[in-house]
Design a protein around this motif. Structure first.
Motif, mmCIF file in Angstrom:
data_model
loop_
_atom_site.group_PDB
_atom_site.id
_atom_site.type_symbol
_atom_site.label_atom_id
_atom_site.label_comp_id
_atom_site.label_asym_id
_atom_site.label_seq_id
_atom_site.Cartn_x
_atom_site.Cartn_y
_atom_site.Cartn_z
ATOM 1 N N VAL A 23 0.820 -1.197 0.000
ATOM 2 C CA VAL A 23 0.000 0.000 0.000
ATOM 3 C C VAL A 23 0.858 1.254 0.000
ATOM 4 O O VAL A 23 0.576 2.229 -0.683
ATOM 5 C CB VAL A 23 -0.957 -0.013 1.216
ATOM 6 C CG1 VAL A 23 -1.629 1.333 1.374
ATOM 7 C CG2 VAL A 23 -1.988 -1.115 1.032
ATOM 8 N N SER A 24 1.928 1.264 0.761
ATOM 9 C CA SER A 24 2.794 2.437 0.833
ATOM 10 C C SER A 24 4.109 2.193 0.110
ATOM 11 O O SER A 24 5.118 2.773 0.437
ATOM 12 C CB SER A 24 3.062 2.797 2.302
ATOM 13 O OG SER A 24 3.684 1.699 2.966
ATOM 14 N N THR A 51 9.605 -0.324 -2.627
ATOM 15 C CA THR A 51 10.036 -1.318 -1.648
ATOM 16 C C THR A 51 10.622 -2.550 -2.314
ATOM 17 O O THR A 51 11.182 -3.413 -1.639
ATOM 18 C CB THR A 51 8.848 -1.733 -0.756
ATOM 19 O OG1 THR A 51 7.786 -2.212 -1.595
ATOM 20 C CG2 THR A 51 8.345 -0.549 0.059
ATOM 21 N N HIS A 52 10.504 -2.643 -3.637
ATOM 22 C CA HIS A 52 11.039 -3.778 -4.375
ATOM 23 C C HIS A 52 12.179 -3.332 -5.281
ATOM 24 O O HIS A 52 12.324 -2.142 -5.578
ATOM 25 C CB HIS A 52 9.928 -4.449 -5.208
ATOM 26 C CG HIS A 52 8.869 -5.100 -4.380
ATOM 27 N ND1 HIS A 52 8.937 -6.402 -3.960
ATOM 28 C CD2 HIS A 52 7.708 -4.604 -3.876
ATOM 29 C CE1 HIS A 52 7.866 -6.704 -3.238
ATOM 30 N NE2 HIS A 52 7.105 -5.623 -3.171
ATOM 31 N N SER A 53 12.979 -4.278 -5.705
ATOM 32 C CA SER A 53 14.112 -3.968 -6.572
ATOM 33 C C SER A 53 13.625 -3.384 -7.890
ATOM 34 O O SER A 53 12.568 -3.757 -8.404
ATOM 35 C CB SER A 53 14.948 -5.221 -6.828
ATOM 36 O OG SER A 53 14.162 -6.223 -7.442
ATOM 37 N N VAL A 54 14.427 -2.471 -8.423
ATOM 38 C CA VAL A 54 14.056 -1.747 -9.634
ATOM 39 C C VAL A 54 14.910 -2.224 -10.801
ATOM 40 O O VAL A 54 16.130 -2.369 -10.682
ATOM 41 C CB VAL A 54 14.237 -0.229 -9.431
ATOM 42 C CG1 VAL A 54 14.027 0.522 -10.729
ATOM 43 C CG2 VAL A 54 13.288 0.265 -8.359
ATOM 44 N N LYS A 104 16.126 5.773 -10.411
ATOM 45 C CA LYS A 104 14.732 6.000 -10.029
ATOM 46 C C LYS A 104 14.260 7.390 -10.438
ATOM 47 O O LYS A 104 13.510 8.059 -9.731
ATOM 48 C CB LYS A 104 14.540 5.780 -8.518
ATOM 49 C CG LYS A 104 14.896 4.363 -8.082
ATOM 50 C CD LYS A 104 14.747 4.171 -6.592
ATOM 51 C CE LYS A 104 15.144 2.758 -6.182
ATOM 52 N NZ LYS A 104 15.044 2.534 -4.729
ATOM 53 N N ASP A 105 14.737 7.794 -11.618
ATOM 54 C CA ASP A 105 14.370 9.078 -12.198
ATOM 55 C C ASP A 105 13.552 8.810 -13.465
ATOM 56 O O ASP A 105 14.034 8.152 -14.397
ATOM 57 C CB ASP A 105 15.636 9.872 -12.535
ATOM 58 C CG ASP A 105 15.327 11.277 -13.046
ATOM 59 O OD1 ASP A 105 14.163 11.559 -13.371
ATOM 60 O OD2 ASP A 105 16.266 12.091 -13.121
ATOM 61 N N ARG A 126 4.838 2.284 -11.878
ATOM 62 C CA ARG A 126 4.490 0.957 -11.401
ATOM 63 C C ARG A 126 5.736 0.077 -11.460
ATOM 64 O O ARG A 126 6.494 0.100 -12.436
ATOM 65 C CB ARG A 126 3.366 0.344 -12.243
ATOM 66 C CG ARG A 126 2.055 1.112 -12.148
ATOM 67 C CD ARG A 126 1.456 1.013 -10.755
ATOM 68 N NE ARG A 126 0.197 1.726 -10.625
ATOM 69 C CZ ARG A 126 0.087 2.938 -10.094
ATOM 70 N NH1 ARG A 126 1.178 3.566 -9.670
ATOM 71 N NH2 ARG A 126 -1.086 3.519 -9.996
ATOM 72 N N ASN A 127 5.944 -0.695 -10.375
ATOM 73 C CA ASN A 127 7.088 -1.603 -10.290
ATOM 74 C C ASN A 127 6.598 -2.917 -9.671
ATOM 75 O O ASN A 127 6.814 -3.187 -8.494
ATOM 76 C CB ASN A 127 8.198 -0.973 -9.436
ATOM 77 C CG ASN A 127 9.436 -1.833 -9.366
ATOM 78 O OD1 ASN A 127 9.844 -2.435 -10.349
ATOM 79 N ND2 ASN A 127 10.060 -1.887 -8.187
#
Length: 202
Positions: A23-24, A51-54, A104-105, A126-127
């Motif tokens: 949720v966050s 919160t997850h790997s990108v 993360k840009d 979205r990830n």
């Protein structure tokens, strides 16, 4: 005694293990308001945290536009592994990718913005499985002349104050120098004046 069916237990586990923590998960960061001069380029900055790997394979980005005089949204840009610039509409050949997924840009740049670009731009990231979170918004104002920023006003005020202080210091130093020079001349004349006033001197 009543025992709930197994599918209900699995549903609760899924809700507790995947949905609630996400949720966050996605957080979007944008400047909120941006001003650009008519006919210039402007970068709409949008960054995010997850919160997850990108990776390039997991992240998808959608930019949408809502003009000031209308509530309908228009697609501006889409990114998933590679950029997908708009092929038609007002943003064709005007919107380009200027982000970096590894940092993360997810920013984009608008070229030669006209007044019709005034409005609200929405940045959506979205990830999977991290797909929850609010979108980022930027309100773009296209103006004919750049407005004087608060920093510019502050710099001008500080510069003016420093100049005024230097002028005052110069005046004080000049006045003190003149007084000392005048006092020095007075000290040189005082023995002669004393000689005329002393009755014991013939």
């Amino acid at each position: 005694m009543f025992y709930p069916p197994m599918y209900r237990i699995w549903l609760l586990l899924l809700l507790g293990g995947f949905v609630l923590p996400g949720v966050s998960g996605i957080k979007i960061y944008t400047p909120g308001e941006v001003e650009a001069v008519n006919g210039t380029n402007v970068r709409l900055k949008c960054t995010f945290s997850s919160t997850h790997s990108v990776s390039l394979q997991t992240v998808s980005v959608s930019w949408n536009f809502r003009p000031l005089n209308s509530g309908s949204e228009e697609s501006v840009f889409y990114y998933q592994e590679v950029p997908y610039p708009p092929q038609h509409g007002r943003f064709k050949d005007r919107a380009v990718w200027s982000g970096d997924i590894s940092r993360k840009d997810v920013s984009i740049t608008l070229h030669e913005v006209p007044p019709t670009f005034n409005g609200t731009y929405t940045c959506q990231v979205r990830n999977p499985p991290d797909v929850h979170g609010s979108n980022g918004e930027i309100v773009l104002s296209v103006v004919n002349k750049a407005s004087v920023s608060e920093i510019g006003v502050l710099a001008a005020a500080v510069g003016g104050a420093c100049a005024a202080i230097l002028i005052l210091l110069g005046i004080v130093v000049a006045v003190r120098f003149c007084r000392r020079k005048h006092m020095g001349n007075g000290i040189e004349l005082s023995p002669r004046e004393q000689e005329w006033k002393d009755p014991t001197v013939w």
